[in-house]
Write an enzyme that holds these catalytic residues in place. Sequence first.
Site, mmCIF file in Angstrom:
data_model
loop_
_atom_site.group_PDB
_atom_site.id
_atom_site.type_symbol
_atom_site.label_atom_id
_atom_site.label_comp_id
_atom_site.label_asym_id
_atom_site.label_seq_id
_atom_site.Cartn_x
_atom_site.Cartn_y
_atom_site.Cartn_z
ATOM 1 N N GLU A 279 -1.037 -4.484 11.623
ATOM 2 C CA GLU A 279 -0.178 -4.185 10.357
ATOM 3 C C GLU A 279 1.326 -4.560 10.741
ATOM 4 O O GLU A 279 2.076 -4.814 9.656
ATOM 5 C CB GLU A 279 -0.394 -2.696 10.038
ATOM 6 C CG GLU A 279 -0.039 -2.349 9.010
ATOM 7 C CD GLU A 279 -0.304 -1.004 8.602
ATOM 8 O OE1 GLU A 279 -1.185 -0.515 7.631
ATOM 9 O OE2 GLU A 279 0.309 0.015 9.216
ATOM 10 N N HIS B 76 3.278 -5.000 3.822
ATOM 11 C CA HIS B 76 3.021 -5.441 5.237
ATOM 12 C C HIS B 76 2.532 -6.872 4.927
ATOM 13 O O HIS B 76 1.807 -7.505 4.240
ATOM 14 C CB HIS B 76 1.851 -4.693 5.694
ATOM 15 C CG HIS B 76 2.202 -3.398 6.147
ATOM 16 N ND1 HIS B 76 3.060 -2.832 7.164
ATOM 17 C CD2 HIS B 76 2.098 -2.125 5.474
ATOM 18 C CE1 HIS B 76 3.188 -1.458 7.176
ATOM 19 N NE2 HIS B 76 2.548 -1.153 6.198
ATOM 20 N N HIS C 120 0.791 -1.167 0.146
ATOM 21 C CA HIS C 120 0.097 0.108 0.015
ATOM 22 C C HIS C 120 0.752 1.190 0.059
ATOM 23 O O HIS C 120 1.944 1.161 0.174
ATOM 24 C CB HIS C 120 -1.043 0.058 1.369
ATOM 25 C CG HIS C 120 -0.532 0.376 2.560
ATOM 26 N ND1 HIS C 120 -1.244 0.715 3.545
ATOM 27 C CD2 HIS C 120 0.751 0.457 2.936
ATOM 28 C CE1 HIS C 120 -0.480 0.861 4.665
ATOM 29 N NE2 HIS C 120 0.756 0.679 4.276
ATOM 30 N N ASP D 201 -4.778 -10.749 -0.928
ATOM 31 C CA ASP D 201 -3.540 -11.297 -0.678
ATOM 32 C C ASP D 201 -2.588 -11.087 -1.766
ATOM 33 O O ASP D 201 -3.171 -11.362 -3.196
ATOM 34 C CB ASP D 201 -3.334 -12.867 -0.503
ATOM 35 C CG ASP D 201 -2.344 -13.481 -0.041
ATOM 36 O OD1 ASP D 201 -1.346 -12.593 0.651
ATOM 37 O OD2 ASP D 201 -1.955 -14.629 -0.265
ATOM 38 N N HIS D 202 -1.220 -10.633 -1.822
ATOM 39 C CA HIS D 202 -0.443 -10.172 -2.762
ATOM 40 C C HIS D 202 -0.888 -9.251 -3.862
ATOM 41 O O HIS D 202 -0.538 -9.446 -4.847
ATOM 42 C CB HIS D 202 -0.072 -11.735 -3.734
ATOM 43 C CG HIS D 202 0.866 -12.504 -2.759
ATOM 44 N ND1 HIS D 202 0.438 -13.257 -1.592
ATOM 45 C CD2 HIS D 202 2.175 -12.764 -2.832
ATOM 46 C CE1 HIS D 202 1.602 -13.819 -1.203
ATOM 47 N NE2 HIS D 202 2.713 -13.512 -1.815
ATOM 48 N N HIS E 123 4.894 0.067 -0.520
ATOM 49 C CA HIS E 123 5.715 -1.047 0.482
ATOM 50 C C HIS E 123 4.717 -2.157 0.798
ATOM 51 O O HIS E 123 3.458 -1.736 1.011
ATOM 52 C CB HIS E 123 6.313 -0.189 1.600
ATOM 53 C CG HIS E 123 5.184 0.320 2.543
ATOM 54 N ND1 HIS E 123 4.719 1.642 2.262
ATOM 55 C CD2 HIS E 123 4.703 -0.007 3.619
ATOM 56 C CE1 HIS E 123 3.837 2.133 3.290
ATOM 57 N NE2 HIS E 123 4.046 0.971 4.124
ATOM 58 N N CYS F 216 5.250 5.409 5.050
ATOM 59 C CA CYS F 216 4.272 5.058 4.606
ATOM 60 C C CYS F 216 3.537 5.522 3.159
ATOM 61 O O CYS F 216 2.938 5.082 2.709
ATOM 62 C CB CYS F 216 3.195 4.556 5.452
ATOM 63 S SG CYS F 216 3.222 3.306 6.399
HETATM 64 NI NI NI Z 1 2.416 1.007 5.458
#
Ligand code: NI
Length: 136
Positions: free
Chosen positions: A125, A42, A15, A80-81, A40, A34
Amino acid sequence: MIVTVSRRAHFNAAHRLYRKDWSDEQNLEVFGKCSNPNYHGHNYELVVSVTGRIDKETGYVIDLRILKNIIREEVEEPFDHKNLNLEVEQFKDLNPTAENIVVVIYNKLKARLDSRLDLEVTLYETQRNFVTYSGQ
Ligand code: NI
C-alpha cells in the site's frame, strides 16, 4: 523441481476505510487519516508469485505472458484509477483495507490458474506497508 515465478504489477486507486455502522468519530479513531470521508489514493504495488513444477516440454512453471494477461484482466483493468469503495463490486460492503484487497486479488487470480499451481500475493500500500496472502 519446484520453482516460484513472480511478476510485479501496479495500480492506482482511491479508498476510504470506514464502517457504515460507526460514527465519523469512531471511524477516525480506528482508521485515522484513512477514514477521510473524501477518500484518498494509493500507488499499489503487487507481487504475484506462482509456484509449481517446471513443465518438461516448455521449461516453464507458467508462461509469464499468460500470468501478465490474467493480472491485467483481473486486477489492473478493474482496479486502476478506480474508487475501490464506489466502483469495485467486491468492496461495496467490504472495507478496502490492504488485507481485504490482497484476499480479493488472490481469489480472482487463483480462479484463473491451474489448480496444481500455488499462489502467493503481496500487496504494497506504501513502500513500507505491505501484506501477503497465500490462501490460508
Ligand atoms: Ni489508505
